[in-house]
Design an enzyme around this catalytic site. Structure first.
Site, PDB file in Angstrom:
ATOM      1  CG  ASP A 161     -29.553  -5.491  13.055  1.00 18.24           C
ATOM      2  OD1 ASP A 161     -30.110  -5.039  14.061  1.00 18.24           O
ATOM      3  OD2 ASP A 161     -30.050  -5.431  11.915  1.00 18.24           O
TER       4      ASP A 161
ATOM      5  CG  ASP B  45     -35.848  -5.927  13.186  1.00 15.21           C
ATOM      6  OD1 ASP B  45     -36.536  -6.957  13.198  1.00 15.21           O
ATOM      7  OD2 ASP B  45     -35.941  -5.024  14.042  1.00 15.21           O
TER       8      ASP B  45
END
Length: 305
Positions: free
Chosen positions: A48, A50
């Site tokens: 991922d 963020d």
């Protein structure tokens, strides 16, 4: 059964060993041994963006997400910033509440994304492609400690790194570029903007919408349809995420053998620790570094003895 000595060595060498939580040490130890024994040619990494590749907080302040980089930027209108903050206040509590199931949250999350995109498209003055780099420079977004080192080592070893993000792809790429890790081994799959060719103003977003709970094969649309097929010989995966939805990012990988799932639990520790330990093999509680990833790479890339 293999010795757990290696697992304990890796944990003990972490800068914050007390932050490491593991539900099933035996299973994790087996995965780590297998991944290391097959080496770099059999490995791919899925992360991922963020609050995973980037820090969740720095010096006590929450760092900007890819959406936040635009939503808080002084380069957009105050009207847009106010609307974005209203959305955050309404939907973020739904995202993090432990009293709703994922299925109950999904319609609200889709609504949040769609309204965010609508406000960006209608923003006045228009949001321009050329302003994104300046927004990144003015933001608080920053990579996790030693994340750049890890990505550079993966690149040198030829290990593919997929950044699978429910954020804004154009912003993600701008952060990677500003951080010096927009490298050949890095692929970004995310929500990318569409711009008017003449004025470079935003006019829309590419489909399909990627949100935090469909970040798997549903996100591999036409432009990226061959990504996992091209890596079908890489059966081992290190997966990195900071939300429960991230734990399914490996869905779509052809014939995975060993999937080591590492979860960054950045906040609401008591509320979410138990479910994180069920979803991920290793949970790092408020660890803002990539130290564990680098320690795994130390063993994976070590010369054969």
């Amino acid at each position: 059964m293999v010795s757990s000595k290696l697992l304990h060595q890796v944990i003990g060498a972490c800068s914050k060993p007390d932050s490491v939580r593991i539900k099933d040490e035996s299973a994790v130890n087996e995965k780590i041994h297998s991944i290391i024994s097959h080496g770099a040619p059999a490995l791919q990494v899925i992360t991922d963006f963020d609050a995973t590749l980037t820090r969740y907080h720095l010096d006590g302040n929450k760092c900007d997400s890819s959406y936040g980089i635009i939503a808080t930027s002084p380069l957009v209108s105050s009207d847009y910033r106010d609307k974005a903050m209203e959305l955050y206040k309404k939907y973020y509590p739904i995202e993090v509440t432990p009293t709703m199931t994922i299925q109950e949250k999904i319609p609200h999350m889709i609504e949040w994304y769609e309204k965010s995109h609508e406000y960006m498209i209608s923003c006045q003055p228009p949001l321009k492609r050329s302003s994104i780099q300046d927004m990144v420079k003015l933001s608080t977004a920053t990579l996790r400690d030693n994340a750049k080192t890890a990505v550079e080592r993966m690149s040198q070893a030829g290990i593919p790194l997929l950044v699978l993000s429910a954020g804004i792809g154009d912003v993600v790429q701008a952060v990677l570029q500003a951080s010096g890790i927009d490298l050949p081994n890095v692929q970004v799959i995310s929500n990318f903007m569409q711009f008017d060719d003449a004025m470079e103003n935003i006019v829309g977003f590419k489909e399909p919408l990627i949100h935090m709970y469909n970040k798997n094969e549903a996100a591999i649309h036409d432009d990226n349809s061959n990504y996992f097929k091209d890596l079908r010989s890489r059966h081992n995966i290190i997966l990195l995420g900071d939300s429960l939805g991230d734990s399914n990012m490996d869905h779509g990988v052809a014939d995975p053998k060993n999937v080591l799932k590492i979860g960054f639990l950045n906040a609401h520790f008591e509320q979410h620790l138990e479910e994180f330990m069920t979803a991920f093999d290793i949970v790092l509680v408020d660890d803002q570094s990539f130290d564990l990833v680098n320690l795994l790479l130390d063993h994976l890339l070590a010369p054969a003895r």
